[in-house]
Design a protein around this motif. Structure first.
Motif, PDB file in Angstrom:
ATOM      1  N   ALA A  14      19.346  -8.692  19.671  1.00  0.00           N
ATOM      2  CA  ALA A  14      18.829  -9.323  18.453  1.00  0.00           C
ATOM      3  C   ALA A  14      17.333  -9.048  18.281  1.00  0.00           C
ATOM      4  O   ALA A  14      16.784  -9.289  17.213  1.00  0.00           O
ATOM      5  CB  ALA A  14      19.079 -10.823  18.496  1.00  0.00           C
ATOM      6  N   LEU A  15      16.696  -8.569  19.347  1.00  0.00           N
ATOM      7  CA  LEU A  15      15.239  -8.410  19.309  1.00  0.00           C
ATOM      8  C   LEU A  15      14.854  -6.949  19.500  1.00  0.00           C
ATOM      9  O   LEU A  15      15.641  -6.148  20.003  1.00  0.00           O
ATOM     10  CB  LEU A  15      14.616  -9.274  20.423  1.00  0.00           C
TER      11      LEU A  15
ATOM     12  N   GLN B 140      26.240 -16.453  27.425  1.00  0.00           N
ATOM     13  CA  GLN B 140      24.975 -16.472  26.685  1.00  0.00           C
ATOM     14  C   GLN B 140      24.981 -17.606  25.656  1.00  0.00           C
ATOM     15  O   GLN B 140      23.966 -18.270  25.434  1.00  0.00           O
ATOM     16  CB  GLN B 140      24.762 -15.123  25.986  1.00  0.00           C
TER      17      GLN B 140
ATOM     18  N   GLY C  40      20.209 -14.188  15.317  1.00  0.00           N
ATOM     19  CA  GLY C  40      19.101 -13.597  16.066  1.00  0.00           C
ATOM     20  C   GLY C  40      17.766 -14.181  15.660  1.00  0.00           C
ATOM     21  O   GLY C  40      16.735 -13.804  16.200  1.00  0.00           O
TER      22      GLY C  40
ATOM     23  N   ARG D  66      13.268 -18.308  20.569  1.00  0.00           N
ATOM     24  CA  ARG D  66      14.550 -18.027  21.211  1.00  0.00           C
ATOM     25  C   ARG D  66      14.421 -18.130  22.729  1.00  0.00           C
ATOM     26  O   ARG D  66      13.402 -17.732  23.295  1.00  0.00           O
ATOM     27  CB  ARG D  66      14.923 -16.594  20.821  1.00  0.00           C
ATOM     28  N   PHE D  67      15.481 -18.647  23.369  1.00  0.00           N
ATOM     29  CA  PHE D  67      15.523 -18.643  24.826  1.00  0.00           C
ATOM     30  C   PHE D  67      15.813 -17.227  25.297  1.00  0.00           C
ATOM     31  O   PHE D  67      16.740 -16.591  24.806  1.00  0.00           O
ATOM     32  CB  PHE D  67      16.586 -19.607  25.352  1.00  0.00           C
ATOM     33  N   MET D  68      15.028 -16.758  26.235  1.00  0.00           N
ATOM     34  CA  MET D  68      15.170 -15.359  26.636  1.00  0.00           C
ATOM     35  C   MET D  68      15.972 -15.153  27.917  1.00  0.00           C
ATOM     36  O   MET D  68      16.546 -14.095  28.111  1.00  0.00           O
ATOM     37  CB  MET D  68      13.782 -14.728  26.804  1.00  0.00           C
TER      38      MET D  68
ATOM     39  N   TYR E 150      14.181  -9.108  29.708  1.00  0.00           N
ATOM     40  CA  TYR E 150      15.009  -9.954  28.837  1.00  0.00           C
ATOM     41  C   TYR E 150      15.197  -9.327  27.461  1.00  0.00           C
ATOM     42  O   TYR E 150      16.229  -9.497  26.821  1.00  0.00           O
ATOM     43  CB  TYR E 150      14.349 -11.325  28.622  1.00  0.00           C
ATOM     44  N   TYR E 151      14.178  -8.613  27.007  1.00  0.00           N
ATOM     45  CA  TYR E 151      14.208  -8.098  25.627  1.00  0.00           C
ATOM     46  C   TYR E 151      15.077  -6.855  25.531  1.00  0.00           C
ATOM     47  O   TYR E 151      15.688  -6.602  24.498  1.00  0.00           O
ATOM     48  CB  TYR E 151      12.770  -7.847  25.146  1.00  0.00           C
TER      49      TYR E 151
ATOM     50  N   ASP F  77      10.742 -18.075  24.135  1.00  0.00           N
ATOM     51  CA  ASP F  77       9.705 -17.233  23.534  1.00  0.00           C
ATOM     52  C   ASP F  77       9.386 -17.831  22.173  1.00  0.00           C
ATOM     53  O   ASP F  77      10.183 -17.724  21.231  1.00  0.00           O
ATOM     54  CB  ASP F  77      10.213 -15.790  23.402  1.00  0.00           C
TER      55      ASP F  77
ATOM     56  N   PHE G 231      20.289 -18.387  17.827  1.00  0.00           N
ATOM     57  CA  PHE G 231      21.515 -18.368  18.633  1.00  0.00           C
ATOM     58  C   PHE G 231      22.578 -19.314  18.095  1.00  0.00           C
ATOM     59  O   PHE G 231      23.598 -19.559  18.730  1.00  0.00           O
ATOM     60  CB  PHE G 231      21.243 -18.663  20.117  1.00  0.00           C
TER      61      PHE G 231
ATOM     62  N   VAL H 171       9.456 -15.716  18.879  1.00  0.00           N
ATOM     63  CA  VAL H 171      10.732 -15.457  18.204  1.00  0.00           C
ATOM     64  C   VAL H 171      11.613 -16.704  18.151  1.00  0.00           C
ATOM     65  O   VAL H 171      12.694 -16.682  17.563  1.00  0.00           O
ATOM     66  CB  VAL H 171      11.491 -14.284  18.861  1.00  0.00           C
TER      67      VAL H 171
ATOM     68  N   GLN I 120       8.126 -13.509  27.170  1.00  0.00           N
ATOM     69  CA  GLN I 120       8.509 -13.980  28.503  1.00  0.00           C
ATOM     70  C   GLN I 120       8.550 -12.792  29.437  1.00  0.00           C
ATOM     71  O   GLN I 120       9.551 -12.094  29.537  1.00  0.00           O
ATOM     72  CB  GLN I 120       9.857 -14.701  28.434  1.00  0.00           C
TER      73      GLN I 120
END
Lengths: 179, 342, 758
Positions: free
Chosen positions: B127-128, C291, C57, C683-685, B121-122, C678, C120, C681, B145
């Motif tokens: 953004a990450l 997304q 982000g 944020r939904f991954m 996912y990363y 997560d 997001f 951070v 995750q």
């Protein structure tokens, strides 16, 4: 000097200029069409934004839902992951090209209506194109095979059992026609 | 999506030349199923995209050694449904058909399949941070995750997995990757093609930037009668493997002459351990004999918060796959290859 | 029947109906299977600009800078909107509250401030003359943040749980005081269950992403082609937020590629398209990416604690149900979660509690059967556990504790054929052969399990209007500003209009999805048929009365001295019942009145006085069979049988589809869906269709839907209860209970993925 024997379109990097366009010829629903396309235009965006063929749907734009399924040279593909420029010379069939010239629905389209194989209708053109492609590919021999072969087309309304029925109805109709 | 130039290569030499000229900022495109996806995610930001889809590398033909040569540009679908692939390399056919969707298999090519990027996912979320995408930026997956991440051969820099199904079967079959470049042609044994992440997770294989895959060679295989690809995933189709196993047995009655086991979904590359496979040589094909293989394969495994289960699941999947392989290719049922006809 | 006539003026007898109750193919079917149906992003108006949204982000913090000016240098880019340069919209929160918003709170405003509210969220809009140029330029946008700590972890913040302070139409807060003495009853009971159930955040994810095409007219008026479940809600919102007059804004949405609640409130694409269109005086389309479909609404995560107890004989004696859900920092999202546990079965001692935790996430939103699927998932699992404690068959346990009235409100049900629904579904499923003990059934390497549950949903009706235009050619055009989100609204309204107007169905057209049409509430909560359908029925009655009057002017007075009660209205004509020769066609009636058209509309209100004395609910019973691979944990739902007591079924064809789809949703909730957050951070991954799983065709096998006849003279003039939600309620519990029956494992956190069974 052009180092390439074939198509070459300038562009590149994080420039403020946009890429050039190049002439391609596509046969869309039986009609030969000459177009100028930029390298970054997908077949899906070409159909929807430049040709007003909005029957092909953008569901995810990443090949994860199948809403954009069209037939390229008779095979089902995700048009969202297809750069239009790469399909120069190819034959494209979209949902708009399935019905007969008199407007009579394709057996698959009719079966979808008869079996109520959709609700919101947004995945439907992709489902129908995929189903037509599947039958052409020869992979619709059992319920389980159809389910597996149609798993590249998500339906959030959950019409799957009716979609299966519709495909079987249309398959039987085409078999009968062929016999 | 970044602004890129497009060129269509008329020959392998032209393709290789263009890639070299782009100096790392060029990408080949054929099926496009992974590259266009990543272009839209801004993960891939090439200056030059070189279309190789029309190069004459689409054939599937007999190889000089009695094996089969798969053209790099033959589609996954054409490969999986090729009668000789189905007859001689059924695990490969089934692995391909367990992957992606019918549409994607119609587009994706064999060469491209080898070069798929991870589904971590990363890696996908610009953004990450991600060491694979941006070396040195960090790996949030380690504490994040990581259900889809690896448990074998991971490093402190990257725990991503290779997402291919096809490659798992190719690893088990000990295929060879034929490549062409400015320095000529060479053949890379499959086990040496993909790499572990180590401190350079941005490097995923041993293909040089100016080389192109032209074919995949399948050596003659004694395993066709006992070949299975078992895929365990979160839904019945159109999902990447949590764990997958290609298991091949060469049997003499109940006695195993040789065995191959390759794992997917657990590592940065298709995972094999010849020592574990060797445990089966000369043994009978029983669950009791399969268990130590599973144990050995996962002996060095290291789980993370959301994927510890893959260690136990992986062992069970290995045993299941070997059991099914022992029963014979013909009995295996379903696209996920988890069950057999009664 | 005479009572009914005196209330509603016409009966609802189904046996005499021409169209209602008969399976009817969707009238919009041909448009949908040919690609002719146009969705919001498909109105290609001239000189269109494309807006591409840039998402944040980071979850919390302040935007320090955005390189907007730099990005504007890209060829084809017209403007980059950010909080720095976006025109300011209405100041007051009140102006940003739409019809569905909580009564207080601060609705999210895109590009309004430098302060971030969640990861997001939109932070910039790049507008360019092509989609590709906008997308490219958006990739060049660099946003710098001064970060602040965020909180997105519900479990880590349970200490901050608080009772709701806000209110909202339709939300029934948990009773302040317990019924009876639940603690004492629990302590004294013979059979007890205490357990915690959790379910993750889920996303609506309709196949069509949100999109807004704001067409800027030469006169400065806006025509907005919008994906929404409420065109008038959007129109009011746009006018209120942007200070526009209602005559200058028209919102149009003829088709909607799925909603499931995500489009009840105006989405941020419409805010951004209108912002750009009015600032640039150009037509602008803003579409969300897939997304971004994970960035504005979701079913809230819930952690629920249940304590149930039964007496020795299996009589339910104590229920304590606490639900804690997350909401955003800026709004309290409210859904009725726990109250169901006080009315599903008879129980003298009940304590219910619903609490919220504010997190740095987008506001949750109604998602198919909001509240009920959450509360009844946990409750119906706990009931299953209790039944097993009592060594009773779970169906027998439910039948024994059957509720004849709503004990929460102390009201009788207007109708409740749940007992019959149990009977029919159980018979069809073969439930009587079920062994009580888990792990009793096996097939090859698979363990087989059977589970069941029941469900309930409110039968609501809201104020709505309908309009008719009958023209001299005998064609009838009916309309209301409702929407068809795949529910079959076009079709059922056409059927209702044909049925009660007496115009042949081929000559009836129903239109919807235009804010300039007569009033309709948003389409949601299963209330469209009861609300809009009732209005259509009533206005058709008025049409018949008008036509009857006009018929008196026809030469020769073919109807003689017949009263309207003596007449049959059918096939575009009225005739004396039993004497078809004495007839007047509608065309003749119009001609006699020297009219080329007859236009009338009416607004229908719920019969509150009658409804207030009853509890109005639909019910379901669901039976599921799963097979679980004993070694690998993979789960397959082999078959589901669901019997629905949902009032009168107007179109069995689309009704069956709707329930079937809802069952797929329930399977999905049970086994697949999970927004993976997560918390490091914030944020939904898994924000895409590849990694956020919903079922594919290979996941779905046999589904059987049974409609149990229910005659209801109270719910509304049609006797229909609505079907959008009820089919889903209880399904996740039935599947989870079946997994337990197969494996002996109680997995109390959704989704039940294979790792939880290893």
């Amino acid at each position: 000097m052009n180092a390439f024997s074939e198509l070459d379109v300038a562009g590149g990097g994080t420039t403020t200029a946009l890429p050039g366009k190049s002439a391609v010829t596509l046969t869309i629903n039986g009609k030969e069409t000459r177009l100028e396309v930029a390298p970054w235009t997908t077949l899906l965006d070409l159909l929807r934004e430049y040709l007003d063929l909005t029957g092909t749907k953008k569901g995810c734009d990443h090949g994860q839902c199948g809403s954009c399924t069209v037939l390229v040279d008779g095979k089902r593909v995700n048009s969202c992951l297809t750069l239009a420029i790469m399909k120069d010379g190819c034959e494209i069939t979209t949902i708009e090209g399935l019905a007969g010239p008199d407007g009579a629905l394709h057996p698959m389209q009719q079966a979808f209506v008869d079996c109520d194989a959709f609700q919101c209708g947004y995945c439907t053109p992709g489902q129908i194109c995929s189903a037509v492609g599947m039958i052409r590919e020869g992979h619709a021999h059992s319920d389980d095979e159809i389910r597996e072969q149609m798993s590249g087309n998500l339906c959030r309304c959950g019409a799957y059992p009716n979609i299966l029925d519709a495909i079987k109805q249309a398959y039987a109709a085409t078999e009968k026609q062929a016999a | 999506m970044i602004n890129f130039s497009y060129s269509r290569a008329g020959s392998v030499a032209e393709a290789v030349g263009a890639k070299g000229k782009a100096d790392g900022a060029g990408r080949f495109i054929a099926g496009g199923t992974n590259l266009v996806d990543l272009l839209k995610e801004n993960v891939e930001r090439p200056c030059a995209v070189i279309d190789i889809s029309r190069l004459p590398l689409k054939t599937i033909e007999e190889a000089p050694d009695g094996g089969l040569r798969l053209g790099a540009l033959a589609t996954n679908a054409d490969t999986a449904y090729h009668p000789e692939v189905q007859r001689r390399y059924p695990a490969l056919s089934r692995a391909i058909l367990a992957g992606a969707s019918a549409q994607l298999r119609n587009m994706a090519t064999n060469g491209g399949n080898l070069l798929q990027r991870t589904r971590c996912y990363y890696f996908y979320d610009v953004a990450l941070p991600c060491n694979k995408r941006q070396p040195g930026s960090g790996c949030p997956a380690i504490k994040g995750q990581n259900r889809v991440c690896g448990v074998l051969g991971t490093s402190d820099d990257c725990i991503a997995t290779h997402p291919s199904d096809m490659c798992i079967a190719l690893a088990a079959l000990e295929a060879a990757v034929r490549v062409s470049g400015p320095r000529g042609e060479r053949t890379i044994p499959f086990a040496e093609f993909h790499t572990l992440p180590g401190h350079t997770p941005d490097i995923e294989n041993t293909l040089a930037p100016d080389e192109i895959i032209t074919a995949i060679d399948l050596p003659p295989s004694p395993y066709a009668g006992h070949s299975v690809y078992t895929k365990v995933r979160d839904r019945a189709s159109y999902a990447f493997a949590l764990v997958s196993v290609a298991a091949l047995l060469d049997l003499d009655g109940d006695t195993i002459k040789s065995a191959r086991v390759a794992l997917g979904g657990v590592a940065h590359k298709p995972w094999r351990l010849p020592e574990a496979e060797a445990l089966l040589t000369g043994k009978t094909a029983t669950k009791e004999n399969f268990l130590p293989v599973a144990q050995a394969l996962f002996a060095g495994a290291h789980g993370y918060e959301h994927n510890f289960f893959k260690i136990e699941l992986g062992k069970r999947a290995v045993v299941r796959a070997l059991q099914l392989a022992a029963r014979g290719t013909a009995a295996i049922k379903g696209v996920n290859g988890q069950t057999a006809d009664a | 029947m005479s009572v009914l006539k005196s209330i509603f003026g016409q009966d609802v007898d189904t046996t005499s109906s021409t169209y209602l109750g008969k399976p009817t193919s969707r009238v919009d079917g041909p448009a949908k299977v040919t690609g002719g149906a146009k969705y919001a992003a498909e109105f290609n108006v001239p000189n269109l600009l494309y807006g591409y949204i840039v998402s944040s982000g980071a979850a919390r913090g302040t935007i320090r800078s955005i390189n907007a000016a730099e990005v504007e240098q890209v060829s084809g880019v017209v403007k980059v909107f950010t909080h720095d340069n976006a025109p300011k919209t209405a100041y007051l929160d009140r102006s940003h509250r739409d019809q569905i918003a909580p009564d207080s709170g601060s609705p999210f405003r895109p590009l309004y401030q430098a302060e971030l509210e969640y990861s997001f969220q939109p932070v910039a809009l790049v507008v360019a003359d092509s989609f590709e140029a906008a997308r490219y330029a958006a990739s060049l946008v660099k946003v710098e943040y001064d970060l602040k700590p965020h909180e997105t972890d519900l479990r880590a913040n349970l200490g901050k749980a608080h009772p709701p302070t806000d209110t909202r139409a339709g939300y029934v807060s948990a009773p302040k005081k317990p019924r009876g003495t639940p603690d004492e009853a629990y302590a004294a009971a013979a059979h007890k269950v205490e357990a915690e159930y959790s379910q993750p955040i889920e996303f609506h994810l309709p196949m069509e992403s949100y999109a807004s095409t704001a067409a800027y007219g030469e006169d400065g008026k806006l025509t907005i082609y919008q994906k929404t479940q409420g065109v008038q809600n959007c129109q009011e919102y746009v006018c209120s937020v942007f200070g526009l007059s209602s005559g200058d804004v028209q919102v149009i949405s003829p088709y909607m590629g799925g909603g499931f609640g995500s489009g009840l409130r105006p989405t941020y694409d419409i805010y951004l398209s209108v912002l750009a269109a009015t600032a640039l005086k150009r037509s602008v389309r803003v579409s969300m990416t897939r997304q971004q479909m994970f960035s504005f609404s979701h079913r809230p995560e819930a952690i629920q604690h249940l304590k149930l107890a039964a007496r020795e004989d299996g009589m339910l004696d104590s229920v304590t149900h606490t639900a804690i859900e997350e909401t955003s920092q800026n709004e309290e999202y409210l859904e009725t979660v726990v109250n169901w546990s006080g009315l599903m079965y008879n129980c003298p001692n009940v304590r219910l509690d619903h609490q919220l935790v504010n997190l740095d996430l987008a506001s949750p939103a109604d998602m198919r059967a909001p509240g009920a699927v959450t509360g009844l998932y946990a409750y119906e699992c706990a009931v299953d556990e209790l039944a097993y404690q009592a060594k009773m068959d779970p169906l027998a346990f439910r039948e024994k504790n059957y509720a004849e009235k709503d004990q929460n409100a102390d009201k009788i049900f207007s109708s409740k054929e749940l007992r019959e629904a149990y009977r029919q579904a159980a018979a069809r499923f073969g439930w009587k052969d079920r062994p009580l003990e888990p792990r009793s059934m096996k097939k090859g390497s698979d363990l087989i399990g059977w589970g069941m549950a029941s469900g309930s949903w409110e039968a609501m009706q809201g104020k709505a209007a309908a309009k008719l235009v009958l023209t001299a050619d005998g064609k009838l055009l009916a309309s209301s500003a409702t929407s068809d989100i795949g529910t079959g609204t076009y079709t059922v309204m056409t059927m209702i209009a044909a049925e009660f107007s007496g115009v042949a169905i081929e000559d009836v057209t129903f239109q919807l999805g235009d804010s300039s049409m007569v009033y309709s509430p948003v389409e949601g909560g299963s209330w469209t048929v009861s609300s809009v359908g009732s209005a259509v029925k009533t206005v058709c009655g008025e049409l018949r009365a008008r036509l009857f009057k006009l018929a008196g002017k026809v030469d020769g007075a073919p109807l003689g001295d017949a009263t309207i009660e003596d007449l049959t209205f059918a096939n575009g004509a009225m005739h004396v019942t039993g004497n078809p020769v004495r007839n007047v066609t509608y065309t003749e009636a119009l001609r006699a009145g020297k009219l080329d058209r007859l236009e009338l509309d009416t607004t229908e209100l719920p019969q509150l006085a009658k409804q207030a004395t009853h509890a109005l609910y639909s019910h379901s019973s669901v039976f599921a069979e799963v097979s679980v691979d004993e070694d690998l944990g993979t789960i397959h739902v082999n078959r589901v049988v669901s019997a629905i007591a949902g009032g009168r079924i107007l179109n069995p064809k689309t009704a069956r589809s709707q329930i079937m789809g809802a069952i797929v949703w329930g399977i999905s909730m049970a086994l697949e869906e999970e927004g993976m957050l997560d918390d490091h951070v914030g944020r939904f991954m898994n924000h895409n269709y590849a990694e956020y799983h919903i079922p594919v065709a290979a996941d779905i096998h046999d589904i059987e839907v049974i409609f149990v006849p229910e005659h209801d003279e109270v719910v509304n003039p049609l006797g229909a209860k609505g079907l959008g939600e009820i089919g889903m309620v209880g399904v996740a519990a039935a599947v989870t209970n079946a997994v337990w029956h197969a494996t002996g494992k109680r997995v109390r956190s959704l989704p039940v993925t294979l790792d939880k069974l290893l």
